[in-house]
Design an enzyme around this catalytic site. Structure first.
Site, PDB file in Angstrom:
ATOM      1  N   ARG A  11     -15.709  -3.928  -0.055  1.00 54.29           N
ATOM      2  CA  ARG A  11     -15.655  -2.501  -0.338  1.00 54.29           C
ATOM      3  C   ARG A  11     -15.587  -2.330  -1.843  1.00 54.29           C
ATOM      4  NH1 ARG A  11     -10.146  -0.567  -1.396  1.00 54.29           N
ATOM      5  NH2 ARG A  11     -10.827   1.544  -0.972  1.00 54.29           N
TER       6      ARG A  11
ATOM      7  N   HIS B 280       0.809  -1.221   0.000  1.00 56.19           N
ATOM      8  CA  HIS B 280       0.000   0.000   0.000  1.00 56.19           C
ATOM      9  C   HIS B 280       0.840   1.269   0.000  1.00 56.19           C
ATOM     10  CE1 HIS B 280      -3.346  -2.705   1.353  1.00 56.19           C
ATOM     11  NE2 HIS B 280      -3.919  -2.009   0.405  1.00 56.19           N
TER      12      HIS B 280
END
Lengths: 346, 317
Positions: free
Chosen positions: A223, A193
């Site tokens: 999500r 990330h």
């Protein structure tokens, strides 16, 4: 549920199109006119009938064509499937999870019969019938993860939980938004990330990691994420950048409706039982601006989101070169009227 | 959170104060597979209050027909282990959580050194099934007070005697952590489960010898300690709740109908963390989750095992 699978391509002549039903069920991700990166994780509970979240794994009209496209990508670059050796339990967990989900939710298309460890799997849309011994990889034509990874739409990453973090220790990745499995395999949560802008300072990733570390069996979460792609291309990998990167220079205010696509990822996460690994599923849905504009409310909303997007995110999502052309094409739909909140098409 | 419903199929007293329960799916189906080291949280609807305790699964993770747990009757129990020993009978139906693993074997370890004290043997009973199946390299060291406290020594002897070493304290047999840890090859992971003093000594020895932090694993489920009553003020829901002396903050919140997240309920997993807005007294942290800096900050608390010595404690909830 009866499904009519389309004959279409995601490369070369790009014949992919959405039917009106597929447009209507598109997972439009913008409830508000402003978009800012957030974790937006919610329980992956069954959505309404017909929605992409109705079942654990969504099989739609593009299933056969997507599996074929995945096979082409893997044929050209077998490295798109990578599994570290300590992930064998997770591979079998994944096989069991996908077979059981598909057979339960789409009984007309798939079936699974078990006699102890002797299992038989039938995949009618792809014309597959396979008997094998659960736990014995020699009885399958390839590793259990790749075997089923080829028979489900979307990309899959298996996350091993250790050292207070999650490691991406296996993946089958053929429809990614410009990231490389070969580069990321074996990386920890914070490593993969690292490039995401605007989030480290918010502590978003730390909170998301902590949440996922305590993800429980039978309580999956999901999500939505999004980006844009020129042409309905699934394989927008860094490895094949020369094949698709240049298309970003071809977008004009005239052709943006046809060329520019909103690319929505339905990301779901499931805890596996034997391995304690997490299955991270990234399912890509594509819709052209033209198809989206069949619902003017969506076109208005997306026009505003794209217009006001933070410059760091415009750059990160690779939209810079054609943002203005798409805005010019969409602006005709946006009368500035208040359309309230919510992702509904009308 | 999804729950499972199980029926008690059999009960056996396996050693002094330790009762062994065999659980089957209440509707006759298969139970979920799990990984060695997992626990379940058992809900115990005692009259007047509900207890929820975590117990390690000790049966084979591949056995989908039943789960096995062992419950040590705690002399200073608040009621949970007494409930399991006195109220739960063959045929009783219990709600349990899905298995959760906070004590997983590292799948990249070169060697696994398993250190068990007393009832702390339970997670290893399941882990050695996984290690045997996967061909993992391991050794198990199991200490107990005396033969009558050695709940699973015989079971181990039959199964894995060449890899297991037993220590009977009543005969003066003791583990020498320093010598044991020094003798391990590079790439070894050590796992400790048992009484607090044993686990802390093992972890301290490993650290002192320079073992990497991620190669040291331990699990202890704490029972919430008894304290003095105090009042919780909840800023968002504008509620005031009394925490009785023999109740945890989490139990008091649940009894008041407040939706507070939780998972292990033993101070290990971190799921129930709450933000402290203020207090007129002192926080009493008992968990293994928060860092020393977090504890010192006075801004966070784990309501499953921690409490406060105060008149009121205000939470952002």
């Amino acid at each position: 549920m009866s499904l009519a699978f389309k004959q279409e391509t995601f490369r070369d002549d790009y014949t992919f199109r959405n039917s009106p039903e597929a447009i209507r069920r598109f997972p439009f991700p913008f409830p508000e006119d402003q978009y800012m990166y957030s974790v937006n994780i919610e329980p992956h509970t069954a959505g309404p009938k017909g929605a992409v979240t109705e079942f654990t794994l969504d099989v739609d009209e593009h299933y056969v064509a997507e599996c074929r496209d995945k096979a082409i990508t893997l044929e050209q670059d077998p490295g798109r499937c990578a599994v570290l050796p300590h992930m064998m339990d997770a591979e079998w967990d994944f096989l069991e999870f996908t077979m059981e989900s598909l057979a339960r939710d789409y009984p007309e298309q798939f079936s699974l019969s078990k006699n102890g460890k002797a299992w038989t799997w039938v995949n009618r849309p792809l014309g597959i019938e396979q008997s094998f011994v659960f736990g014995d990889a020699a009885t399958l034509p390839m590793g259990p993860f790749e075997y089923m990874g080829r028979q489900v739409q979307g990309d899959f990453v298996l996350l091993d939980q250790r050292e207070d973090t999650l490691f991406a220790d296996a993946g089958i990745v053929t429809s990614q938004a410009d990231w490389s499995l070969a580069f990321n395999v074996g990386m920890s949560w914070n490593e993969w990330h690292g490039p995401v802008p605007q989030v480290t300072k918010l502590g978003v990733m730390d909170r998301a990691l902590k949440f996922l570390m305590s993800l429980q069996q039978a309580n999956p979460v999901r999500r939505l994420n999004w980006t844009m792609t020129i042409n309905p291309r699934l394989d927008t990998s860094p490895e094949n950048y020369p094949l698709w990167g240049g298309d970003r220079n071809k977008v004009t205010a005239e052709n943006a409706g046809e060329l520019a696509h909103l690319r929505v990822e339905l990301q779901t996460l499931f805890r596996m039982p034997r391995s304690n690994a997490i299955v991270f599923s990234i399912r890509c849905y594509l819709i052209s601006m033209q198809e989206m504009a069949t619902y003017p409310r969506w076109a208005k909303r997306f026009h505003r989101v794209l217009r006001d997007l933070h410059p760091d995110l415009v750059e990160y999502k690779g939209i810079t070169k054609y943002q203005q052309a798409v805005l010019a094409w969409l602006s005709r739909f946006d009368d500035g009227a208040d359309i309230g909140t919510g992702t509904q098409p009308e | 959170m999804s729950q499972l419903q199980v029926k008690v199929a059999s009960i056996q007293d396996v050693s002094a104060g330790v009762r062994h329960f065999t659980l089957v799916d209440a509707s006759g189906g298969e139970l979920p597979a799990f990984s060695g080291g997992s626990h379940i949280v058992v809900t115990m609807p005692a009259p007047g209050r509900t207890y929820r305790n975590a117990y390690s699964l000790l049966s084979s993770p591949e056995d989908r027909a039943h789960y096995e747990i062992a419950v040590h009757r705690q002399p200073q129990s608040r009621g949970g282990s007494i409930y399991m020993h006195e109220a739960v009978k063959v045929g009783s139906v219990l709600d349990i959580s899905y298995p959760v693993n906070l004590f997983a074997l590292s799948r990249v370890a070169k060697h696994h050194l398993l250190i068990a004290g007393g009832i702390g043997i339970t997670p290893f009973m399941a882990q050695i099934h996984d290690l045997e199946r996967l061909g993992g390299d391991y050794s198990l060291h199991y200490g107990f007070r005396s033969r009558e406290h050695a709940a699973f020594a015989d079971a181990l002897k039959g199964r894995v005697s060449q890899r297991a070493v037993c220590y009977d304290e009543s005969l003066g047999q003791r583990m020498d952590f320093d010598a044991l840890l020094r003798a391990q090859p590079l790439g070894t992971h050590v796992y400790a489960c048992g009484p607090q003093g044993m686990v802390e000594a093992l972890v301290a020895t490993a650290r002192a010898l320079g073992w990497p932090e991620h190669h040291i694993h331990s699990e202890q489920f704490l029972a919430p300690p008894v304290g003095e009553p105090f009042t919780l003020k909840l800023s968002k829901s504008e509620l005031e709740i009394t925490v009785q002396g023999d109740m945890s903050m989490l139990e008091a919140l649940e009894a008041a109908g407040v939706d507070a997240p939780s998972l292990c309920r033993g101070g290990a997993c971190g799921r129930c963390e709450l933000e402290v807005l203020g207090t007129d007294g002192q926080l009493q942290h008992h968990d293994h989750y928060l860092s020393d800096a977090d504890k010192a900050s006075g801004r966070k608390i784990m309501p499953c095992v921690s409490r406060a010595k105060c008149g009121y404690l205000e939470l952002n909830l």
